[in-house]
Design a protein around this motif. Structure first.
Motif, mmCIF file in Angstrom:
data_model
loop_
_atom_site.group_PDB
_atom_site.id
_atom_site.type_symbol
_atom_site.label_atom_id
_atom_site.label_comp_id
_atom_site.label_asym_id
_atom_site.label_seq_id
_atom_site.Cartn_x
_atom_site.Cartn_y
_atom_site.Cartn_z
ATOM 1 N N GLN A 44 0.801 -0.942 -0.240
ATOM 2 C CA GLN A 44 0.051 0.042 0.045
ATOM 3 C C GLN A 44 1.488 1.035 0.003
ATOM 4 O O GLN A 44 1.881 1.716 0.802
ATOM 5 N N VAL A 45 0.675 2.006 -1.300
ATOM 6 C CA VAL A 45 1.441 3.371 -1.125
ATOM 7 C C VAL A 45 0.360 4.237 -0.233
ATOM 8 O O VAL A 45 -0.604 4.326 -0.829
ATOM 9 N N GLY A 46 0.683 5.301 0.884
ATOM 10 C CA GLY A 46 0.266 6.006 1.036
ATOM 11 C C GLY A 46 0.570 6.361 2.655
ATOM 12 O O GLY A 46 1.786 6.206 2.871
ATOM 13 N N GLN A 47 -0.394 7.638 2.968
ATOM 14 C CA GLN A 47 0.502 7.960 4.455
ATOM 15 C C GLN A 47 0.140 6.783 5.302
ATOM 16 O O GLN A 47 1.382 6.648 6.148
ATOM 17 N N SER A 48 -0.824 5.913 5.230
ATOM 18 C CA SER A 48 -0.431 4.652 5.860
ATOM 19 C C SER A 48 -0.129 3.709 5.494
ATOM 20 O O SER A 48 0.433 2.377 6.250
#
Lengths: 267, 320
Positions: free
Chosen positions: B250-254
């Motif tokens: 998963q790419v992103g903030q979390s």
């Protein structure tokens, strides 16, 4: 025991929309309403606790603040198995911000005295990420935000949670109950409403509460009680990608060219 | 003289980089030469962590000593509330982070201060502090102010301000709050995903899938395509939440920030703020989406408005 789930009917915009003449909001004609995605997960988490407990031991109550159209979103919660639905509204509540909505919801929580309160981390439209924590602050209850895992036995004095931090990290926390938790997407897999559920929901009542039911007065709600005021809303001027036009074949060919260029291969 | 209070964020003994962006934001709020920027750090090790905060533009570091090494929302709330009362800032700046979301609202509600979250622009207009944030899923910008409030608490979006780079030697004061108590207890940190999968922060070419993929059965076609072009298959949040790809992808903030990536092909990703936080730095982003209004087209270098399944089939055909 009860679990109160705070839900919001969120607004999505049409592709083309206009700002209202006063410049403070989008023209209502361009808004499409639906139940906030995060709230689906909050409701599901409450349903899981209810279903793991003895029959009738846990009552799940969906609560929302808003005008009549919000009944539609509450009806969805009933269709997914919520026992009761409460919609709170009074014309004086118009213009309430997330914090004021939290205060109103806290009024409901005081009356219902649940063992837990769930809210979504944020709403998909305004994304203030404040309502759940505003409920906790108004009640002075223990609270935790962005909960990605919950281990809670109905009636227990504490719950174990995992907060979702940035960068793929979780933090385990023990929290005293009753507590207000904001729940993150992915904490469970929300169910679809069954046909039977939808039929049953149509027959269930939605309770309508107003200011007087909450022990609040008009000065504590609405725009004047909000912690911020909208001065102006505008459509931002955005940067724009260089668009690759043409047929699917031409678009795919250009994409392959970009990939080859990156790899240092001749196109 | 105005005072601006910045609250540093730290985790496992490290000050988080977003703190440096807040210092820049605070600098922008200074209007007079004698305005002061205070930088508070809260926790059991506040004093020793203060050595990581020697930044220019900060007039004073306040080491706020509590009895929890890691973040605990009630301790943070009480410590910041006490600082607002004693130091009377006009603005309190916190990162728009998971930790802040756990207590910023409580500070504002209990103190009756002005409040705005996810702010990406700050300015004064005729003496009024004006904060700009997004609305309607970032399709509009909303300017808010805080009439009647002498102090405004604001959470600031990561990446909206450049981090301060120059060091200095601000004054250090200690604020002992170790008597405060809380009703939750941080226990341990857990790394998600990991589990022997590839580390996506080190790969240079990513093809990423999002909600547009529709159903799990379609993932395999895109896995084949990614293999065929030597890209690493990654995803946005809904795909990992559904369990169609592991959390480690998963790419992103979390999820993960794909720091080493040079080419990012986003398939059926509309581009939430949270996802873009993980990849917007990539020099070449190509976005394929059916919605010409998708936010991702505002950060992509190239955009293709098309059905991702048709593009996938066509790519496979042309590569064969």
């Amino acid at each position: 025991m009860k679990i109160v789930v705070a839900v919001k009917q969120v607004a999505a915009l049409d592709d083309d929309f206009e700002i209202r003449a006063d410049g403070l909001d989008v023209d209502e004609d361009f808004l499409m309403y639906d139940l906030n995605e995060w709230d689906d997960y909050s409701l599901e988490e409450a349903m899981k606790i209810k279903e793991a407990a003895a029959e009738g031991a846990v009552e799940v109550i969906a609560v929302s603040v808003g005008p009549e159209r919000v009944d539609e979103s509450l009806r969805k919660c009933l269709a997914k198995g919520a026992d009761r639905a409460i919609r709170v509204w009074d014309d004086a509540m118009e213009g309430s911000d997330a914090v004021t909505i939290g205060r109103i919801l806290a009024g409901v929580v005081k009356k219902e005295a649940p063992a837990m309160v769930f809210a979504g981390v944020q709403s998909s439209d305004q994304a203030n990420a404040a309502t759940g924590m505003a409920i906790a602050a108004s009640l002075d209850w223990p609270h935790a935000a962005v909960v990605a895992e919950l281990d809670y036995q109905p009636g227990a004095a504490t719950a174990r949670i995992k907060r979702e931090l940035e960068g793929g990290m979780l933090q385990a926390v023990e929290i005293d109950c009753p507590a207000v938790l904001t729940l993150q997407l992915g904490i469970n897999k929300p169910r679809y409403a069954s046909l039977r559920g939808i039929k049953q929901a149509a027959a269930k009542p939605i309770e309508h509460w107003s200011l007087g039911d909450l022990g609040l007065d008009a000065t504590q709600v609405g725009a004047t009680a909000a912690l911020s005021r909208v001065r102006r809303m505008e459509i931002p001027v955005k940067g724009r990608a260089q668009m690759i036009e043409g047929t699917i074949a031409e678009q795919a060919a250009k994409l392959i060219e970009i990939i080859k260029e990156y790899k240092g291969e001749a196109a | 003289m105005n005072t601006i209070l910045v609250v540093a964020e730290h985790r496992r003994g490290e000050v988080r980089p977003v703190t440096l962006e807040l210092i820049t934001a605070a600098q922008q709020l200074k209007t007079a030469a004698d305005d002061r920027v205070l930088l508070a750090i809260i926790g059991q090790e506040a004093e020793s962590l203060a050595s990581q905060l020697q930044w220019a533009g900060v007039d004073e570091i306040i080491a706020c000593k509590t009895n929890s090494a890691e973040f605990e929302p009630e301790l943070a709330e009480q410590a910041v509330s006490a600082l607002i009362v004693s130091r009377k800032p006009i603005a309190v700046l916190l990162p728009h982070s998971v930790d802040s979301l756990g207590y910023a609202t409580a500070v504002a509600v209990k103190g009756g201060y002005g409040y705005a979250t996810d702010v990406f622009k700050l300015a004064y207009d005729g003496g009024a502090l004006v904060a700009t944030r997004g609305g309607y899923n970032q399709k509009v910008n909303v300017e808010v102010d805080f009439p009647g409030h002498a102090c405004a608490v604001m959470t600031i979006r990561g990446g909206a301000f450049k981090p301060v780079e120059t060091v200095a030697a601000p004054l250090l004061t200690v604020d002992d709050r170790s008597e405060l108590s809380a009703r939750s207890r941080p226990l341990e940190f857990i790394e998600q995903g990991g589990g022997g999968d590839i580390d996506i922060t080190t790969v240079e070419f990513i093809m990423s899938i999002g909600r547009g993929i529709g159903e799990e059965a379609n993932v395999e076609d895109f896995r084949e395509l990614a293999d065929n072009i030597d890209a690493t298959l990654c995803c946005s949040r809904p795909i990992a939440d559904a369990g169609w790809l592991p959390k480690s992808r998963q790419v992103g903030q979390s999820g993960k920030v794909v720091s080493a990536c040079k080419l990012y092909v986003a398939m059926g990703i509309s581009g939430s703020i949270q996802h873009m936080a993980g990849m917007k730095h990539v020099s070449t982003i190509v976005a394929v989406n059916t919605d010409p209004g998708a936010s991702i087209f505002t950060i992509a270098k190239y955009g293709i408005v098309a059905d991702i399944f048709e593009i996938q089939e066509e790519l496979q055909a042309q590569l064969a």
